[in-house]
Design a protein around this motif. Structure first.
Motif, PDB file in Angstrom:
ATOM      1  N   GLU A 207       1.075  -1.220   0.464  1.00 15.16           N
ATOM      2  CA  GLU A 207       0.376  -0.179   0.228  1.00 15.16           C
ATOM      3  C   GLU A 207       1.103   1.125  -0.017  1.00 15.16           C
ATOM      4  O   GLU A 207       1.860   1.265   0.303  1.00 15.16           O
ATOM      5  N   PRO A 208       0.506   2.217  -0.870  1.00 13.72           N
ATOM      6  CA  PRO A 208       0.889   3.683  -0.442  1.00 13.72           C
ATOM      7  C   PRO A 208       1.789   4.263   0.468  1.00 13.72           C
ATOM      8  O   PRO A 208       1.317   3.872   1.401  1.00 13.72           O
ATOM      9  N   PHE A 209       2.856   4.838   0.366  1.00 13.53           N
ATOM     10  CA  PHE A 209       3.256   5.446   1.673  1.00 13.53           C
ATOM     11  C   PHE A 209       3.912   4.292   2.699  1.00 13.53           C
ATOM     12  O   PHE A 209       3.312   4.764   4.492  1.00 13.53           O
ATOM     13  N   SER A 210       3.926   3.137   2.611  1.00 12.26           N
ATOM     14  CA  SER A 210       4.295   2.360   4.053  1.00 12.26           C
ATOM     15  C   SER A 210       5.717   1.621   2.984  1.00 12.26           C
ATOM     16  O   SER A 210       5.999   0.693   4.234  1.00 12.26           O
ATOM     17  N   GLY A 211       5.840   1.788   1.962  1.00  8.00           N
ATOM     18  CA  GLY A 211       7.655   1.247   1.758  1.00  8.00           C
ATOM     19  C   GLY A 211       8.878   2.529   1.884  1.00  8.00           C
ATOM     20  O   GLY A 211       9.336   2.784   2.880  1.00  8.00           O
ATOM     21  N   ARG A 212      10.115   1.874   1.075  1.00 10.54           N
ATOM     22  CA  ARG A 212      10.667   2.994   0.386  1.00 10.54           C
ATOM     23  C   ARG A 212      11.031   3.530  -0.948  1.00 10.54           C
ATOM     24  O   ARG A 212      10.125   2.797  -1.243  1.00 10.54           O
ATOM     25  N   MET A 213      11.679   4.854  -0.443  1.00  9.03           N
ATOM     26  CA  MET A 213      11.125   4.833  -1.709  1.00  9.03           C
ATOM     27  C   MET A 213      12.647   6.425  -1.857  1.00  9.03           C
ATOM     28  O   MET A 213      12.744   7.230  -0.802  1.00  9.03           O
ATOM     29  N   ARG A 214      13.821   6.008  -2.482  1.00  8.88           N
ATOM     30  CA  ARG A 214      14.085   7.056  -3.267  1.00  8.88           C
ATOM     31  C   ARG A 214      13.803   8.379  -3.953  1.00  8.88           C
ATOM     32  O   ARG A 214      14.154   8.680  -5.181  1.00  8.88           O
ATOM     33  N   LEU A 215      13.872   9.204  -3.304  1.00  8.16           N
ATOM     34  CA  LEU A 215      13.615  10.923  -4.350  1.00  8.16           C
ATOM     35  C   LEU A 215      14.932  11.438  -3.768  1.00  8.16           C
ATOM     36  O   LEU A 215      15.402  12.164  -3.300  1.00  8.16           O
ATOM     37  N   GLY A 216      14.966  12.175  -5.310  1.00 14.43           N
ATOM     38  CA  GLY A 216      15.902  13.431  -6.040  1.00 14.43           C
ATOM     39  C   GLY A 216      15.470  14.437  -5.507  1.00 14.43           C
ATOM     40  O   GLY A 216      13.909  14.236  -6.433  1.00 14.43           O
ATOM     41  N   VAL A 217      16.293  15.711  -4.853  1.00 14.25           N
ATOM     42  CA  VAL A 217      15.465  17.235  -4.881  1.00 14.25           C
ATOM     43  C   VAL A 217      16.829  17.685  -5.054  1.00 14.25           C
ATOM     44  O   VAL A 217      18.207  17.396  -4.615  1.00 14.25           O
ATOM     45  N   ILE A 218      16.292  18.998  -5.783  1.00 14.98           N
ATOM     46  CA  ILE A 218      17.315  19.917  -6.087  1.00 14.98           C
ATOM     47  C   ILE A 218      17.932  20.825  -5.048  1.00 14.98           C
ATOM     48  O   ILE A 218      17.152  21.230  -4.084  1.00 14.98           O
ATOM     49  N   PRO A 219      18.459  21.812  -5.221  1.00 14.15           N
ATOM     50  CA  PRO A 219      19.325  22.016  -3.727  1.00 14.15           C
ATOM     51  C   PRO A 219      17.963  23.483  -3.109  1.00 14.15           C
ATOM     52  O   PRO A 219      18.590  24.187  -2.666  1.00 14.15           O
ATOM     53  N   THR A 220      17.246  23.848  -4.784  1.00 18.64           N
ATOM     54  CA  THR A 220      17.057  25.078  -3.985  1.00 18.64           C
ATOM     55  C   THR A 220      15.383  25.327  -4.470  1.00 18.64           C
ATOM     56  O   THR A 220      15.096  25.892  -4.532  1.00 18.64           O
ATOM     57  N   ILE A 221      15.201  23.525  -3.553  1.00 17.03           N
ATOM     58  CA  ILE A 221      13.992  23.013  -2.950  1.00 17.03           C
ATOM     59  C   ILE A 221      14.402  22.621  -1.941  1.00 17.03           C
ATOM     60  O   ILE A 221      13.496  22.699  -0.873  1.00 17.03           O
ATOM     61  N   ALA A 222      14.952  21.543  -2.212  1.00 12.96           N
ATOM     62  CA  ALA A 222      14.979  20.474  -0.701  1.00 12.96           C
ATOM     63  C   ALA A 222      15.188  21.926   0.522  1.00 12.96           C
ATOM     64  O   ALA A 222      14.038  21.152   0.896  1.00 12.96           O
ATOM     65  N   PRO A 223      16.071  22.159   0.697  1.00 10.14           N
ATOM     66  CA  PRO A 223      16.435  23.006   1.840  1.00 10.14           C
ATOM     67  C   PRO A 223      14.337  23.670   2.822  1.00 10.14           C
ATOM     68  O   PRO A 223      14.424  24.327   3.883  1.00 10.14           O
ATOM     69  N   TYR A 224      14.235  24.542   1.291  1.00  9.43           N
ATOM     70  CA  TYR A 224      13.007  25.073   1.636  1.00  9.43           C
ATOM     71  C   TYR A 224      11.433  24.044   1.596  1.00  9.43           C
ATOM     72  O   TYR A 224      10.759  24.325   2.790  1.00  9.43           O
ATOM     73  N   THR A 225      11.514  22.606   1.238  1.00 12.92           N
ATOM     74  CA  THR A 225      10.421  21.962   1.127  1.00 12.92           C
ATOM     75  C   THR A 225      10.922  21.566   2.255  1.00 12.92           C
ATOM     76  O   THR A 225       9.842  20.585   3.047  1.00 12.92           O
ATOM     77  N   LEU A 226      11.824  20.468   1.784  1.00 13.54           N
ATOM     78  CA  LEU A 226      12.026  19.123   2.845  1.00 13.54           C
ATOM     79  C   LEU A 226      11.028  19.280   4.260  1.00 13.54           C
ATOM     80  O   LEU A 226      11.085  17.764   4.587  1.00 13.54           O
ATOM     81  N   PRO A 227      11.927  20.163   5.259  1.00 12.15           N
ATOM     82  CA  PRO A 227      12.139  19.546   6.623  1.00 12.15           C
ATOM     83  C   PRO A 227      10.216  19.871   6.579  1.00 12.15           C
ATOM     84  O   PRO A 227      10.242  18.967   7.552  1.00 12.15           O
ATOM     85  N   HIS A 228       9.576  20.910   6.213  1.00 13.00           N
ATOM     86  CA  HIS A 228       7.552  20.761   6.859  1.00 13.00           C
ATOM     87  C   HIS A 228       7.200  19.005   6.104  1.00 13.00           C
ATOM     88  O   HIS A 228       7.099  19.176   6.885  1.00 13.00           O
TER      89      HIS A 228
END
Lengths: 297, 297
Positions: free
Chosen positions: B91-112
DNA sequence: ATCATTGATCGATTATTACGATGGCGCGTC
DNA sequence: GACGCGCCATCGTAATAATCGATCAATGAT
């Protein structure tokens, strides 16, 4: 109950992950491409998840697929180890065996026997349990032991026994006992002595008396000891005489005590040492080989 | 290559050891007694060893059988764990997933985002990798990543993308900059300023210029920085002005610097934030759901 | 001696596995 | 942009294996 994947499926998946190519993986597994493909599909359907991502150029593992691969490889290794363990045990003297030995044999025979076994068959793991015959037979029937080394005969149902060798009894007396050094004694003479014997339950007691054609009631038995070593100490202190098995003498049970040993004039004053196992045990030949080894060492 | 035992055989053996009785074990496995008997025989033949000792009253384990049982149970448990892992991931949102994020998004979106994910889907394991778009796409195609969070458009083959939301650009200038506090700026006015931008490779640079309909050659670009935080510090020191994504402001990138932010008069001065995945990835729906989650949070 | 219980065996049936051939899809090429 | 190639999925069929019910032989219990 959820169905289980097959080891074959897991190994196919492992090969697929290794080769990244259905055809090559199939060749490595000695199956056709369609077979391997079908197996992977079946596995994914069974697990309800996508493990690999197909494209025409290569095969990629899902994040979950990676996890499954790791677990699969671990499982496959464990299975191989299991098989290897059995293969190692298939030939005699290379697995594990649980041997029960009575207290009047163990201390005198085992040191040498185990040393020889370790030398000749280093892979062989022999677990030893030392108890009175009755308890050993009980453990044998409970499946806690595979084979017993004891003095025969010993009444037991559903067992087979094999005689290995005779263990002569000798007459042991204090240093100052009125008997010429090399004199042999008559078994019947025991009646006139203070005879020290092991306590009830030790078959040595019964076998010794029987070997001398003696009856318990016609003897003076002032005391019952729990080990031959104790008895030897008591003999050394002049409390009485006793009967000792030759193997105990061979193991130098008298060294330093001054106790004198005399053979019997009669021959056949001995106990029979042998093996016993459940008559339906599947390892009869192996027990027999162990018997050969014990008799020879 | 030695043949392998079947998991079924191992589980039958385990049941047999547990029940000590072929019939009962067979019932527990929901198979007939003959089936279980045949399976055990087959297993023993395969391994070339005797595992159980049959008698009419009970079934006993060989010493080796005991060892095999232990290993079998361990293997069976591992397999069950494997299945359970997959079930949890089904079922979704229960396994593992590898997400790549660019540096101009990561620090501002990921924490939340990560905080929300942990709260709503504690079983979900999201692995993050932060790199420039080009490297992320490369990793995506190598199968090292499952999905990317980046600014669109970004040219790539064999991928699908999904737009999630627009991220407005704002004009950022030093505290003493000649501009009324609430004034809005024209994108075209940027030509007359000393514009600080990230170094080559950051898509923010390209997207910002394009959003403002500007060409790099017509601008004064005195310096190229490696992170937005650095740029903000430079702006605070009066070295120039810059364009900042709204999400960086939301993450309080300006707090304490005194740098002033001004919206653009034009609407649509923004970048598109979206997801990208391989077009043949088997987890499209899950990525889509992740997109919903990101857009909503 | 007889009976009950138990695991092994047998023959028939069913399910699974495997194969080769073919199809379909995506990619690179001309 | 049509074609060809490489690759995995699918299909129909054949071989293999698993399973069942019934029965047998062996062993204790009565």
């Amino acid at each position: 109950m959820a169905r289980q994947p097959t080891l074959k499926q897991l190994s196919y998946l492992s090969a697929l992950a290794e080769h990244g190519h259905f055809g090559n993986a199939a060749r490595a597994c000695h199956v056709s491409q369609s077979t391997l493909s079908a197996a992977i599909i079946e596995l994914e359907s069974l697990l309800g998840v996508a493990l690999v991502e197909r494209s025409n150029r290569r095969v990629l593992l899902t994040a979950l697929g990676d996890e499954v691969i790791k677990r699969s490889r671990s499982i496959l290794t464990d299975v191989e180890d299991l098989v290897a363990t059995c293969e190692a045990s298939a030939e005699p003297f290379s697995g594990r065996m649980r041997l029960g030995v009575i207290p009047t044999i163990a201390p005198y025979t085992l040191p040498h026997l185990l040393k020889q076994l370790r030398r000749k068959h280093p892979e062989f793991q022999l677990f030893i349990r030392e108890e009175l015959s009755a308890r050993l037979v009980n453990a044998l029937h409970l499946g806690e032991l595979d084979v017993l080394l004891l003095a025969l005969p010993f009444a037991a149902d559903r067992v087979e026994t094999r005689h290995l060798f005779h263990d002569d009894f000798v007459f042991a007396c204090p240093p100052d006992y009125p008997l010429a050094d090399n004199a042999k004694v008559h078994a019947a003479d025991l009646r006139s002595h203070e005879l020290l014997l092991l306590e009830d339950g030790h078959c040595l007691r019964d076998h010794a008396l029987e070997a001398c054609s003696l009856n318990e009631v016609e003897l003076k038995i002032p005391y019952q000891a729990t080990s031959l070593t104790t008895i030897v100490q008591m003999v050394a202190n002049g409390i009485g005489v006793t009967l000792l098995p030759q193997m105990a003498l061979d193991a130098r049970i008298l060294s330093g005590t001054g106790v004198k040993a005399h053979q019997f004039k009669e021959s056949g004053v001995s106990r029979s040492i042998g093996l016993m196992w459940r008559s339906n045990s599947p390892r009869r030949e192996e027990f027999s080989l162990l018997g050969d080894f014990i008799a020879a060492s």
